[in-house]
Design a protein around this motif. Structure first.
Motif: not given
Length: 202
Positions: A106-117
């Motif tokens: 499962v891929i989580i595609n997120a520009a602010i992956l770290l910011h959103m934890k």
């Protein structure tokens, strides 16, 4: 396995995402979840930002909202306090649904992956990179924007870097600058490497 996918503006996250999806992975597009979050939380948003932010059909006017939040960090923080918890919870539910359905990756595609934890949900993260001038060219063509507008977007993401992620989770870099065929090969090879490492428990 849950794999995060992130990178800066016009680095090519979606191109990498498409290859991973073709390889059988389920993809969660967190940007799209952001649009859903606005719809699901429109009443809360109206309470904070005013009813004039809502269109006659009851939907949030993203252009008006963007003009407010991207010119005032405190307003952006208020919006994130409403939308991000909903998006994180939705991501968690989708991961469970996909894994229950038998999806191996499962891929989580997120520009602010770290910011959103969201990185805490990941066994590994793929950071997509591309040359600065390539990103400018892509931005102008893809988003039909002038040079100054593209540079403004790039500048707004200046704090996004792969290094902070490496403190918490195995992070791999894909350089997206060599054409579709080579990108496809690089992504599939990297996916095999990540899967093998996962199977070995390392």
């Amino acid at each position: 396995m849950v794999i995060g996918l992130t990178g800066k503006y016009c680095a090519g996250k979606n191109a990498v995402s498409a290859v991973l999806e073709e390889a059988g992975a389920a993809v969660i597009d967190v940007d799209k979840l952001g649009h859903q979050a606005l719809a699901e939380n429109s009443l809360k948003i109206a309470d904070v930002f005013g009813k004039d932010i809502i269109d006659p059909d009851g939907s949030v006017n993203r252009r008006k909202l963007g003009a407010v939040v991207f010119s005032d960090p405190s307003m952006l923080a208020k919006l994130e306090s409403i939308s991000h918890p909903w998006m994180v919870e939705k991501t968690r539910r989708l991961i469970t649904e996909y894994q229950t359905a038998g999806k191996e990756n499962v891929i989580i595609n997120a520009a602010i992956l770290l910011h959103m934890k969201l990185h805490v949900l990941c066994s590994a993260v793929i950071w997509v990179d591309a040359p600065f001038f390539t990103r400018i060219d892509r931005g102008m063509k893809r988003d039909n924007m002038g040079l100054s507008a593209v540079l403004k977007r790039i500048w707004s993401q200046r704090s996004l870097k792969a290094q902070p992620l490496r403190k918490y989770v195995d992070t791999y870099t894909i350089r997206n600058s060599d054409g579709t065929d080579l990108l496809n090969s690089k992504v599939r090879t990297l996916l095999e490497e990540i899967e093998q490492k996962g199977r070995n428990g390392r």
